[in-house]
Write an enzyme that holds these catalytic residues in place. Structure first.
Site, PDB file in Angstrom:
ATOM      1  N   ASP A  17      38.963  37.677  39.310  1.00 61.49           N
ATOM      2  CA  ASP A  17      39.194  37.139  40.809  1.00 61.49           C
ATOM      3  C   ASP A  17      38.979  38.075  41.313  1.00 61.49           C
ATOM      4  OD1 ASP A  17      40.821  39.729  39.500  1.00 61.49           O
ATOM      5  OD2 ASP A  17      42.548  38.377  39.328  1.00 61.49           O
TER       6      ASP A  17
ATOM      7  N   GLU B 189      38.268  33.325  31.934  1.00 64.83           N
ATOM      8  CA  GLU B 189      39.616  33.510  33.011  1.00 64.83           C
ATOM      9  C   GLU B 189      40.078  32.672  33.751  1.00 64.83           C
ATOM     10  OE1 GLU B 189      41.370  38.226  32.396  1.00 64.83           O
ATOM     11  OE2 GLU B 189      41.125  37.998  34.165  1.00 64.83           O
TER      12      GLU B 189
ATOM     13  N   GLU C 103      43.984  39.108  45.251  1.00 64.20           N
ATOM     14  CA  GLU C 103      43.178  38.406  43.798  1.00 64.20           C
ATOM     15  C   GLU C 103      43.285  37.390  43.798  1.00 64.20           C
ATOM     16  OE1 GLU C 103      42.416  42.739  43.309  1.00 64.20           O
ATOM     17  OE2 GLU C 103      44.072  41.486  44.287  1.00 64.20           O
TER      18      GLU C 103
ATOM     19  N   HIS D  38      46.943  50.848  40.607  1.00 66.26           N
ATOM     20  CA  HIS D  38      46.055  50.612  41.916  1.00 66.26           C
ATOM     21  C   HIS D  38      46.214  49.419  42.423  1.00 66.26           C
ATOM     22  CE1 HIS D  38      44.598  47.875  38.613  1.00 66.26           C
ATOM     23  NE2 HIS D  38      43.726  47.110  39.557  1.00 66.26           N
TER      24      HIS D  38
ATOM     25  N   ARG E  64      47.004  46.819  45.551  1.00 65.67           N
ATOM     26  CA  ARG E  64      46.555  46.888  46.854  1.00 65.67           C
ATOM     27  C   ARG E  64      48.116  46.557  47.268  1.00 65.67           C
ATOM     28  NH1 ARG E  64      41.792  44.835  46.002  1.00 65.67           N
ATOM     29  NH2 ARG E  64      40.001  46.384  47.539  1.00 65.67           N
TER      30      ARG E  64
ATOM     31  N   HIS F 284      42.867  56.628  39.855  1.00 66.94           N
ATOM     32  CA  HIS F 284      42.225  55.148  39.808  1.00 66.94           C
ATOM     33  C   HIS F 284      41.508  56.720  41.220  1.00 66.94           C
ATOM     34  CE1 HIS F 284      40.404  52.026  42.052  1.00 66.94           C
ATOM     35  NE2 HIS F 284      40.375  51.501  40.782  1.00 66.94           N
TER      36      HIS F 284
END
Length: 373
Positions: free
Chosen positions: A96, A118, A132, A214, A216, A246
């Site tokens: 994604d 996936e 995503e 990590h 968003r 990260h």
């Protein structure tokens, strides 16, 4: 020979596509062309080196301060030229990411069939994870072949009207990658000794919590709340926390503001995949918003607290290997202490079978593509 373009650009994609690349390269029915975008430059290169993958094409798109629009347009323009010149029989993308979405779009514009590794993961919420959830829905919509990791993800596709003949349940390729790396560590005492030395600062008398973060959607306060939970857990005195931070500046800022110089917490650089597998294997508990860790840790018998409000990987929640805890400080602490302080509950969770596969996903994808093409 069928010409297959395999396109990816980030470290998680590289890890999950490495077994697929190797399986296609080993099959004489295919001419396999590996193209990386370099969306995550240094972290991508680490994974390529570990799995000994040498890309045929590197778009090298990464720029300082790049936006999602920058990644999309650079990938789309670069691949459009490549697809026009090489005319592959199929394009394979994973998951994604923005790279995967733009690669699928470039193939769609050139009327080249797409295979989505996936496929079918869903939260039902376009804002979580963002972007995503939109990316994977779009990729599934334009793909001819949908390689669903589980029956749950296959059912999600069927509920959206996808025809059964387009769906193949394969297991998740990350289990293929994890098992190969774990096997390598078990049979390479010299490499294990180097990793023991690298992490010699860890106190073997304390229980280890490994952390990543990590997403968003957690940038607006969620990461800070998670960090406050880590600081509180560190005061127990019987645990030690390792947090590979990260490189994103939002993640760096939150971790340093709350946790810098906190006793019992080690803020370290992002790790290559091999040392991170080593850390997972040593850990007693993982706290993470990573999708990959939700899939990998159960194969190592490690419970995971998922610092998200929703997840596109409900199988592990249903099975009980992972617990969805959000980013509330008090909830994270309470759920961590349940596992740390109740040996029976910890043993029960650790013994649950991983719902994400048996380590043979990549060969199933190759066989499905061979039959299709």
């Amino acid at each position: 020979m069928a010409r297959i373009f395999i396109v990816f650009g980030t470290r998680p994609e590289a890890i999950k596509m490495a077994p697929v690349v190797k399986a296609f390269v080993a099959d004489p029915a295919f001419e396999t062309i590996v193209c990386v975008t370099g969306q995550h430059r240094s972290m991508l290169d680490q994974a390529l080196e570990l799995f000994d993958i040498k890309p045929d094409i590197d778009l090298d798109i990464m720029q300082p301060g790049q936006t999602l629009a920058n990644v999309t347009t650079a990938t789309l323009n670069g691949l459009d030229t490549l697809f026009s010149e090489n005319r592959p029989d199929a394009v394979l993308v994973h998951g994604d990411t923005t790279t995967a979405m733009a690669a699928a779009l470039a193939a769609f514009y050139r009327q080249i069939p797409v295979g989505h590794v996936e496929a079918g993961l869903r939260t039902g919420n376009l804002a979580a994870p963002w972007p995503e959830e939109m990316n994977r829905r779009f990729i599934d919509m334009v793909s001819r072949w949908l390689f669903a990791p589980t029956e749950t993800s296959a059912a999600a596709l069927q509920n959206e009207g996808v025809e059964d003949e387009r769906i193949t349940v394969t297991g998740n390729t990350v289990i293929d990658a994890l098992l190969s790396v774990s096997e390598e560590l078990r049979h390479d005492p010299d490499r294990t000794a180097l990793l023991d030395k690298k992490f010699a600062f860890l106190d073997q008398q304390k229980r280890l919590i490994v952390v990543t973060g990590h997403r968003r959607e957690n940038f607006d306060g969620g990461l800070e709340r998670m960090c406050h939970a880590l600081a509180q857990l560190a005061t127990r005195g019987d645990v030690e926390i390792v947090y590979p931070v990260h490189l994103n500046e939002n993640v760096q800022r939150a971790a340093s503001a709350v946790l810098e110089d906190t006793s019992g917490i080690h803020l370290i650089d992002p790790q290559d995949y091999l040392p991170f597998v080593y850390l997972m294997d040593r850990a007693d508990l993982l706290i993470s918003d990573s999708g990959g860790i939700q899939e990998e840790a159960p194969s190592l018998g490690k419970p995971v607290l998922v610092t998200r409000d929703v997840t596109e990987r409900p199988e592990a929640i249903t099975a009980g290997t992972c617990r969805l805890v959000g980013t509330c400080t008090e909830t994270i602490v309470a759920e961590a202490e349940k596992l740390l302080d109740d040996p029976d509950e910890y043993a029960r969770v650790s013994a649950i079978t991983n719902p994400y596969g048996d380590g043979h996903a990549a060969p199933r994808i190759v066989e499905a593509m061979k039959n299709a093409i």
